[in-house]
Design an enzyme around this catalytic site. Structure first.
Site, PDB file in Angstrom:
ATOM      1  N   SER A 135       0.803  -1.226   0.000  1.00  0.00           N
ATOM      2  CA  SER A 135       0.000   0.000   0.000  1.00  0.00           C
ATOM      3  C   SER A 135       0.831   1.269   0.000  1.00  0.00           C
ATOM      4  O   SER A 135       0.289   2.346  -0.233  1.00  0.00           O
ATOM      5  CB  SER A 135      -0.933   0.018   1.221  1.00  0.00           C
ATOM      6  OG  SER A 135      -1.876  -1.021   1.137  1.00  0.00           O
ATOM      7  N   THR A 198      -1.417   4.931   3.078  1.00  0.00           N
ATOM      8  CA  THR A 198      -2.150   5.743   2.101  1.00  0.00           C
ATOM      9  C   THR A 198      -2.083   7.235   2.412  1.00  0.00           C
ATOM     10  O   THR A 198      -1.618   8.017   1.576  1.00  0.00           O
ATOM     11  CB  THR A 198      -3.611   5.274   2.005  1.00  0.00           C
ATOM     12  OG1 THR A 198      -3.635   3.945   1.480  1.00  0.00           O
ATOM     13  CG2 THR A 198      -4.421   6.184   1.094  1.00  0.00           C
ATOM     14  N   GLU A 260      -9.003   8.188  25.998  1.00  0.00           N
ATOM     15  CA  GLU A 260     -10.188   7.330  25.947  1.00  0.00           C
ATOM     16  C   GLU A 260      -9.964   5.996  26.654  1.00  0.00           C
ATOM     17  O   GLU A 260     -10.910   5.414  27.200  1.00  0.00           O
ATOM     18  CB  GLU A 260     -10.576   7.092  24.481  1.00  0.00           C
ATOM     19  CG  GLU A 260     -11.902   6.404  24.281  1.00  0.00           C
ATOM     20  CD  GLU A 260     -12.307   6.332  22.814  1.00  0.00           C
ATOM     21  OE1 GLU A 260     -13.417   5.853  22.525  1.00  0.00           O
ATOM     22  OE2 GLU A 260     -11.510   6.768  21.941  1.00  0.00           O
ATOM     23  N   ASP A 331     -17.108   7.228  18.173  1.00  0.00           N
ATOM     24  CA  ASP A 331     -16.389   7.256  16.894  1.00  0.00           C
ATOM     25  C   ASP A 331     -17.322   7.590  15.733  1.00  0.00           C
ATOM     26  O   ASP A 331     -18.363   6.931  15.562  1.00  0.00           O
ATOM     27  CB  ASP A 331     -15.742   5.896  16.607  1.00  0.00           C
ATOM     28  CG  ASP A 331     -14.586   5.601  17.548  1.00  0.00           C
ATOM     29  OD1 ASP A 331     -14.216   6.492  18.328  1.00  0.00           O
ATOM     30  OD2 ASP A 331     -14.051   4.474  17.496  1.00  0.00           O
ATOM     31  N   GLU A 357      -9.974   7.684   2.419  1.00  0.00           N
ATOM     32  CA  GLU A 357      -9.558   6.280   2.388  1.00  0.00           C
ATOM     33  C   GLU A 357     -10.459   5.402   3.234  1.00  0.00           C
ATOM     34  O   GLU A 357     -10.629   5.635   4.439  1.00  0.00           O
ATOM     35  CB  GLU A 357      -8.125   6.125   2.892  1.00  0.00           C
ATOM     36  CG  GLU A 357      -7.651   4.682   2.782  1.00  0.00           C
ATOM     37  CD  GLU A 357      -6.423   4.356   3.625  1.00  0.00           C
ATOM     38  OE1 GLU A 357      -5.769   3.333   3.333  1.00  0.00           O
ATOM     39  OE2 GLU A 357      -6.130   5.096   4.578  1.00  0.00           O
ATOM     40  N   HIS A 366      -6.952  -9.094   5.156  1.00  0.00           N
ATOM     41  CA  HIS A 366      -5.735  -9.676   5.725  1.00  0.00           C
ATOM     42  C   HIS A 366      -6.058 -10.649   6.854  1.00  0.00           C
ATOM     43  O   HIS A 366      -5.367 -11.660   7.037  1.00  0.00           O
ATOM     44  CB  HIS A 366      -4.813  -8.576   6.250  1.00  0.00           C
ATOM     45  CG  HIS A 366      -3.968  -7.922   5.200  1.00  0.00           C
ATOM     46  ND1 HIS A 366      -3.225  -8.641   4.282  1.00  0.00           N
ATOM     47  CD2 HIS A 366      -3.733  -6.610   4.930  1.00  0.00           C
ATOM     48  CE1 HIS A 366      -2.573  -7.802   3.490  1.00  0.00           C
ATOM     49  NE2 HIS A 366      -2.877  -6.558   3.857  1.00  0.00           N
ATOM     50  N   HIS A 404      -4.643  -1.846  -4.490  1.00  0.00           N
ATOM     51  CA  HIS A 404      -4.322  -3.212  -4.907  1.00  0.00           C
ATOM     52  C   HIS A 404      -5.528  -4.093  -4.606  1.00  0.00           C
ATOM     53  O   HIS A 404      -6.500  -3.658  -3.988  1.00  0.00           O
ATOM     54  CB  HIS A 404      -3.088  -3.737  -4.155  1.00  0.00           C
ATOM     55  CG  HIS A 404      -3.244  -3.623  -2.659  1.00  0.00           C
ATOM     56  ND1 HIS A 404      -4.066  -4.446  -1.927  1.00  0.00           N
ATOM     57  CD2 HIS A 404      -2.708  -2.750  -1.757  1.00  0.00           C
ATOM     58  CE1 HIS A 404      -4.032  -4.103  -0.657  1.00  0.00           C
ATOM     59  NE2 HIS A 404      -3.225  -3.064  -0.531  1.00  0.00           N
TER      60      HIS A 404
END
Length: 546
Positions: A135, A198, A260, A331, A357, A366, A404
């Protein structure tokens, strides 16, 4: 003929012609539309049995294609690059089906927001030293316009991974920098840490993508004068207007408790130089400008953006949490971050460049967790749709691509509407056991039970963290080497049109926006004004009148 009542009921579809108080017979075009409307009222399975359904669909697509002959050659005021990390074509297809099934449809017929982009190309993803890329080298290609070695960011192929002393003089700049140099606002939004491969290629120059803070750097690199990526984020381009993602721990001194997760040691600060980079980020802003740092979703969504000039949001110590597991209280989603970013950047009258991204598609693959990966892809697509509603294709060039692919696939002669995370409709004719439609070429899903392939009917293969079976055992599944899709909409989108080297992408986008090195066509001499274009006509009229 249709009577007045029927005509009025169909008026909203533009199917009738009214003259006074009566209705005329419908012309052929209107009859065609009426037939289409009637077909669409049928159950999907029934209408697909009618050959006219498919012919009509093809004709509509043909008309759309013909309209594309009128090219949008406007200057792109705004540029948005959506990057699905690891989002190969098989992932896009499976995400499309998932999106449809989440809407209680069969799925295959549904459309992703990115599917609606009119121009599609393929990008060759290899790195200068790798057939199957990583990447970092790919990010350097699609952001900086040059191919590079795997594991390196923002530098040319003259840099060897891990070797700090090869970096000097090999730095390359990104399209984010080109946009900033032209006075545009710029932003980065990611679901990974903001120092990940990235986003880092947009602002950093590093011989190793993993040098997130100086705590991850070897002694020789520190002594050689190389900077960690978090420090480069703050120092290289200090006036990036929007930075949103994860990665808090790389910004604070070693052993600083996280705001947090104060009790968790793994989330503590990692910096050895004692710097508080969040404070350094704030201090670097010009006097009179308002810089806001937030770490909580509530803080982000409650900001009065008209009163904020610079925004840094770091919502997790490392990467952000998978969308399926995300805490809705603390979040923000990728879509929410993108909405805030665009509204912030739109304040600049000269336009903006935004990198978005969906980084955890890659992580899900993965780990062999296809359900996590595909839900991440659907969320990225949701952000694409939201951005489309907040901007206009008349002045905004939007590009969706991937760095990719992965060795992810789905198959097994599944019937229409088969649950995307379900079983194939057959058993193996070798070991006589069932198998899921989704499989990986390699990865952690390789399991042998009692000397045989695991029987998936004995496990919860629909669980969010189920690891799909893999052919070769690996702790982490690998990238794939095939080309990835590039989808484009907006000014000069037709420049993305065939099979390209991946490093072509930022050059095409920069050409569209008249930024960066290739902009001679944007000068007043190269691009005549409307008045200049009318001069020959005015001269002819003058001669005729004389």
């Amino acid at each position: 003929m249709l009577g007045w009542k029927c005509c009025c009921e169909l008026r909203w579809k533009g199917l009738c012609q009214e003259h006074g108080s009566s209705a005329k017979p419908l012309p052929a075009r209107a009859l065609f539309l009426l037939l289409a409307a009637l077909i669409n009222t049928l159950h999907p399975a029934e209408r697909e049995k009618d050959p006219e359904y498919w012919r009509r669909q093809a004709q509509e697509t043909l008309q759309d294609a013909l309209r594309l002959q009128h090219l949008n050659q406007n200057v792109a005021k705004n540029l948005i690059l959506f990057l699905g990390d690891g989002m190969g074509v098989s992932t896009v297809t499976a995400a499309r089906i998932l999106k449809g099934q989440l809407q209680h449809r069969k799925g295959e017929e549904s459309l992703l927001e990115m599917d609606k982009f009119p121009y599609v190309a393929l990008a060759k993803t290899y790195n200068t030293n790798a057939q199957v890329p990583d990447s970092a080298g790919t990010a350097t290609a699609y952001l900086c316009g040059v191919k590079a070695n795997e594991g390196t960011v923002g530098v040319s192929a003259g840099v060897t991974r891990d070797r700090c002393n090869t970096t000097k003089g090999q730095e390359v700049t990104s399209i984010l920098r080109w946009a900033k140099d032209e006075g545009k606002a710029v932003g980065i939004v990611t679901t990974t840490r903001v120092t990940h491969a990235t986003p880092s290629a947009a602002y950093a120059h590093s011989a190793n993508r993993d040098w997130y803070s100086d705590g991850e750097m070897p002694l020789d690199a520190l002594e050689g004068g190389c900077k960690d990526i978090a420090r480069q984020l703050v120092e290289n381009i200090p006036d990036i207007e929007v930075i949103l993602g994860g990665g808090r721990k790389y910004m604070f001194p070693k052993n600083t408790s996280d705001v947090e997760y104060p009790q968790e040691e793994r989330h503590r600060g990692t910096r050895l130089d004692g710097k508080d980079l969040v404070q350094a980020w704030h201090d670097a802003k010009p006097a009179g400008k308002v810089a806001k740092y937030v770490w909580h979703r509530r803080e982000l969504l409650s900001l009065n953006l008209s009163r904020v000039d610079f925004l840094l949001g770091l919502f997790e110590p490392g990467d952000m949490v998978y969308e399926l597991d995300r805490n809705n209280e603390t979040d923000p989603s990728l879509s929410e971050m993108v909405a805030v970013a665009i509204r912030m950047l739109q304040k600049n009258p000269r336009g903006f460049f935004l990198l978005v991204e969906g980084g955890r598609i890659d992580h899900g693959h993965h780990e062999g967790k296809a359900k996590q990966a595909l839900h991440e892809a659907v969320e990225l697509d949701r952000a694409v749709g939201l951005a489309g509603r907040l901007t206009s294709p008349r002045d905004t060039l939007s590009v969706v691509t991937a760095d990719h692919s992965h060795v992810f696939t789905f198959g097994g002669y599944t019937p229409r509407g088969n649950p995307i995370f379900g079983l194939a409709p057959m058993q193996s004719d070798v070991d006589r056991k069932p198998f899921t439609s989704i499989l990986y070429g390699n990865g952690p899903g390789y399991k042998i039970v009692g000397g045989e392939r695991e029987n998936v009917s004995a496990v919860d293969f629909a669980h969010a963290n189920y690891q799909a079976q893999a052919a070769v055992p690996l702790r982490q599944e690998t990238h794939g080497g095939e080309d990835v899709a590039v989808l484009a909409r907006g000014p000069m989108a037709h420049l993305l049109h065939g099979v390209h080297e991946q490093n072509y992408i930022p050059h095409a986008m920069a050409y569209a926006a008249c930024i960066g090195p290739n902009r001679a066509h944007c000068s007043s001499a190269a691009r005549p004004s409307a008045t200049a274009a009318l001069l020959p006509i005015l001269l002819l009229l003058f001669l005729l009148l004389c």
